[in-house]
Write an enzyme that holds these catalytic residues in place. Structure first.
Site, PDB file in Angstrom:
ATOM      1  N   CYS A  39       0.914  -1.136   0.012  1.00  0.00           N
ATOM      2  CA  CYS A  39      -0.040  -0.003  -0.062  1.00  0.00           C
ATOM      3  C   CYS A  39       0.864   1.322   0.187  1.00  0.00           C
ATOM      4  CB  CYS A  39      -0.671  -0.063   1.294  1.00  0.00           C
ATOM      5  SG  CYS A  39      -1.756   1.505   1.471  1.00  0.00           S
ATOM      6  N   TRP A  90      -7.386  -6.687   5.777  1.00  0.00           N
ATOM      7  CA  TRP A  90      -6.110  -7.286   5.661  1.00  0.00           C
ATOM      8  C   TRP A  90      -5.696  -8.249   6.685  1.00  0.00           C
ATOM      9  CZ3 TRP A  90      -2.705  -5.025   1.891  1.00  0.00           C
ATOM     10  CH2 TRP A  90      -3.160  -4.043   1.195  1.00  0.00           C
ATOM     11  N   THR A 133      -8.561   0.045   6.787  1.00  0.00           N
ATOM     12  CA  THR A 133      -7.495   0.254   6.012  1.00  0.00           C
ATOM     13  C   THR A 133      -6.182   0.275   6.772  1.00  0.00           C
ATOM     14  OG1 THR A 133      -7.862   2.740   6.853  1.00  0.00           O
ATOM     15  CG2 THR A 133      -8.968   2.055   4.755  1.00  0.00           C
ATOM     16  N   TYR A 172      -5.668   6.641  -8.774  1.00  0.00           N
ATOM     17  CA  TYR A 172      -6.693   5.835  -8.491  1.00  0.00           C
ATOM     18  C   TYR A 172      -8.054   6.477  -9.119  1.00  0.00           C
ATOM     19  CZ  TYR A 172      -4.319   3.385  -4.872  1.00  0.00           C
ATOM     20  OH  TYR A 172      -3.358   2.601  -4.025  1.00  0.00           O
TER      21      TYR A 172
END
Length: 332
Positions: A43, A76, A110, A174
């Site tokens: 990330c 995750w 996140t 993005y």
């Protein structure tokens, strides 16, 4: 209030805004050994925190948890650790730390996230503030020779540069990759490359984005540039030019990559696995490309001819701890 046009990717920027500070204003005091930074190498937002932690020498004060490069709709996972469990937090999914504090947390799980080890609860996932606080609130635990990444005299300029880089580059890739219409994609594409062109002009006569040393601004741009040719050029259709075809930015990015604390946090294998395997809406097969050859990152950049002092009056960080090292670059 900004208006999102039809088809545009709209990033949720509502994060947990608690801060870890010297005065514990939010109830979270700066305290060595208390917190764990969870930051997947894949990330770019998490990569920033790993770089700043390295540059400042906070490894001994803030431990690092590393999820694997892929995740499902839940969160995750710590599939790189023995038994798939984080050895410090004792959890298999980052989601557990969010739910420990906010039952049925409604937003995305996140990274990066800072977790309070004693309680197992997430403290913050406000990634822009995390790195600034590493610089400004954790000074008592900085290594000898740590650089000043957010100097008082340059903060206004750094903030201004960061704002444009976020809108058009960090988030711009993005906005192109997840555009829901041709028009939205083209707007994002044009803004991205217009900003990259202006950054190229800026960096043609100075080694770093703000001042003559590395700052927070360089960290934020670098993590997007590091992923550009491997992911964004093809996967996100940002294909006017590869980074390696933009001479100034390519040299600038290689300069940073070869600076201790930057390239030694980059794992191109994990980066490609994440984007091409997780984003099945834009890559349904999950096939991961073999290229590009990453060894180009180690070629001479000649940026030192512009002057500048990477760490100012400080020194480079030592090599990363053995358990935090990334694989050496090899041909794709």
């Amino acid at each position: 209030m900004s208006y999102v046009q039809p088809g545009e990717f709209d990033r949720d920027t509502n994060y947990i805004e608690d801060r870890i500070t010297r005065d514990a204003r939010d109830g979270w005091p700066v305290e060595a050994g208390r917190y764990r930074l969870v930051a997947a190498r894949a990330c770019p937002w998490a990569n920033r925190t790993v770089i700043v932690r390295r540059l400042l020498g906070l490894e001994g004060a803030i431990s690092l948890g590393l999820p694997g490069p892929t995740h499902d709709e839940r969160s995750w996972t710590f599939d790189l650790d023995p038994g798939g469990v984080d050895p410090v937090l004792g959890i298999s999914r980052l989601q557990e730390a969010y739910f420990a504090r906010f039952r049925d947390y409604p937003r995305g799980i996140t990274v990066p996230a800072v977790v309070d080890v004693p309680t197992g609860r997430v403290v913050t996932n406000d990634y822009p503030q995390i790195t600034l606080d590493f610089s400004t609130e954790w000074g008592a635990f900085h290594r000898a020779g740590a650089p000043d990444l957010y100097p008082d005299a340059l903060r206004a300029e750094i903030d201004e540069v960061n704002d444009g880089v976020f809108r058009d580059v960090n988030n711009g890739v993005y906005r192109a990759g997840f555009a829901g219409s041709q028009e939205a994609y083209e707007r994002a594409y044009e803004r991205l490359f217009s900003r990259l062109d202006s950054l190229s002009t800026r960096l043609s006569s100075q080694r770093y984005l703000v001042g003559d040393t590395i700052t927070e601004a360089d960290v934020r741009l670098f993590t997007t540039l590091a992923r550009f040719d491997a992911v964004y050029h093809g996967h996100f259709k940002c294909n006017r030019s590869k980074l390696s075809e933009m001479p100034v930015l390519w040299a600038y990015a290689r300069d940073l990559f070869q600076t201790p604390g930057f390239g030694d946090t980059i794992d191109f294998g994990q980066i490609k696995d994440h984007y091409y395997k997780v984003h099945r809406d834009i890559n349904p097969t999950g096939v991961v490309p073999l290229g590009p050859d990453p060894r180009g990152w180690l070629t001479p950049h000649h940026r030192e001819e512009l002057g500048g002092r990477p760490f100012g009056d400080g020194t480079p960080p030592p090599p990363p701890p053995a358990d935090e090292r990334v694989p050496p670059l090899a041909a794709a």
